[in-house]
Design a protein around this motif. Structure first.
Motif, short mmCIF file in Angstrom:
data_model
loop_
_atom_site.label_atom_id
_atom_site.label_comp_id
_atom_site.label_asym_id
_atom_site.label_seq_id
_atom_site.Cartn_x
_atom_site.Cartn_y
_atom_site.Cartn_z
N LEU A 1 0.92 -0.97 0.08
CA LEU A 1 -0.07 -0.01 0.03
C LEU A 1 1.08 1.18 -0.14
O LEU A 1 1.70 1.43 0.85
N ILE A 2 0.57 2.05 -0.86
CA ILE A 2 1.67 3.18 -1.06
C ILE A 2 0.65 4.50 -1.03
O ILE A 2 -0.03 4.41 -2.00
N LEU A 3 0.90 5.25 -0.29
CA LEU A 3 0.13 6.66 0.05
C LEU A 3 1.31 7.76 -0.41
O LEU A 3 2.15 7.94 -0.27
N VAL A 4 0.46 8.51 -1.49
CA VAL A 4 1.59 9.49 -2.12
C VAL A 4 0.87 10.78 -1.82
O VAL A 4 -0.51 11.09 -2.14
N ASP A 5 1.44 11.80 -1.19
CA ASP A 5 0.94 13.10 -1.05
C ASP A 5 1.76 14.07 -2.16
O ASP A 5 3.03 14.65 -2.21
N THR B 1 -1.74 19.32 -9.40
CA THR B 1 -1.30 19.43 -10.69
C THR B 1 -0.47 18.30 -11.12
O THR B 1 -0.09 18.13 -12.40
N ARG B 2 0.11 17.30 -10.27
CA ARG B 2 1.01 16.49 -10.61
C ARG B 2 0.62 15.24 -10.48
O ARG B 2 1.04 14.05 -10.81
N GLU C 1 -1.73 13.28 -12.33
CA GLU C 1 -1.85 12.66 -13.73
C GLU C 1 -0.30 12.21 -14.08
O GLU C 1 -0.28 10.96 -14.57
N SER C 2 0.58 12.82 -14.21
CA SER C 2 1.99 12.80 -14.60
C SER C 2 2.55 11.51 -13.88
O SER C 2 3.24 10.68 -14.03
N ILE C 3 2.08 11.51 -12.19
CA ILE C 3 2.81 10.61 -11.30
C ILE C 3 1.89 9.31 -11.61
O ILE C 3 2.65 8.07 -11.62
N LYS C 4 0.54 9.37 -11.76
CA LYS C 4 -0.03 8.35 -12.00
C LYS C 4 0.60 7.38 -13.36
O LYS C 4 0.72 6.32 -13.46
N GLN C 5 0.93 8.38 -14.42
CA GLN C 5 1.28 7.58 -15.82
C GLN C 5 2.71 7.10 -15.44
O GLN C 5 3.09 5.90 -15.93
N SER C 6 3.65 7.81 -14.74
CA SER C 6 4.98 7.16 -14.26
C SER C 6 4.70 6.02 -13.46
O SER C 6 5.56 4.91 -13.95
N ILE C 7 4.12 5.77 -12.65
CA ILE C 7 3.79 4.61 -11.80
C ILE C 7 3.33 3.45 -12.77
O ILE C 7 3.71 2.35 -12.73
N THR C 8 2.08 3.75 -13.38
CA THR C 8 1.66 2.68 -14.44
C THR C 8 2.71 2.24 -15.43
O THR C 8 2.42 1.17 -15.77
#
Length: 97
Positions: free
Chosen positions: A59-63, A67-68, A70-77
């Motif tokens: 379980l990873i919680l990210v704060d 504005t970031r 979507e870009s972080i979601k794409q990077s993780i995916t």
């Protein structure tokens, strides 16, 4: 007479120090007890993930700033296509909003 006033004042200072010490000790014990009781209480929002965590999942919680997201979601995916996103939470809990 001046010596008597000095003794009364000294007694007041000594008694005040003892009272201040008791107040500080009570505050310290109270904050420790509150912290320990808070540690023993689980986070209700994490309950839904307990079974998956016990099965070895992460379980990873990210704060992050809004504005970031979507870009972080794409990077993780990109690097972990098996990752699942479970939503975004508001800055303040719903009880405060």
């Amino acid at each position: 007479m001046a010596g008597l006033i000095g003794l009364r004042f000294a007694g007041f200072v000594i008694a005040g120090g003892a009272i201040l010490g008791l107040i500080m000790a009570g505050a310290t014990i109270g904050s420790l007890a509150g912290g320990l009781s808070g540690m023993s209480t689980g986070n209700s929002k994490l309950k839904q993930f307990e079974m998956a965590i016990e099965q070895g999942q992460f379980l990873i919680l990210v704060d992050v700033p809004k504005t970031r997201i979507e870009s972080i979601k794409q990077s993780i995916t990109k690097h972990h296509p098996e990752a699942e996103f479970d939503g975004i939470e508001p800055i303040l809990p719903t009880s405060f909003v």
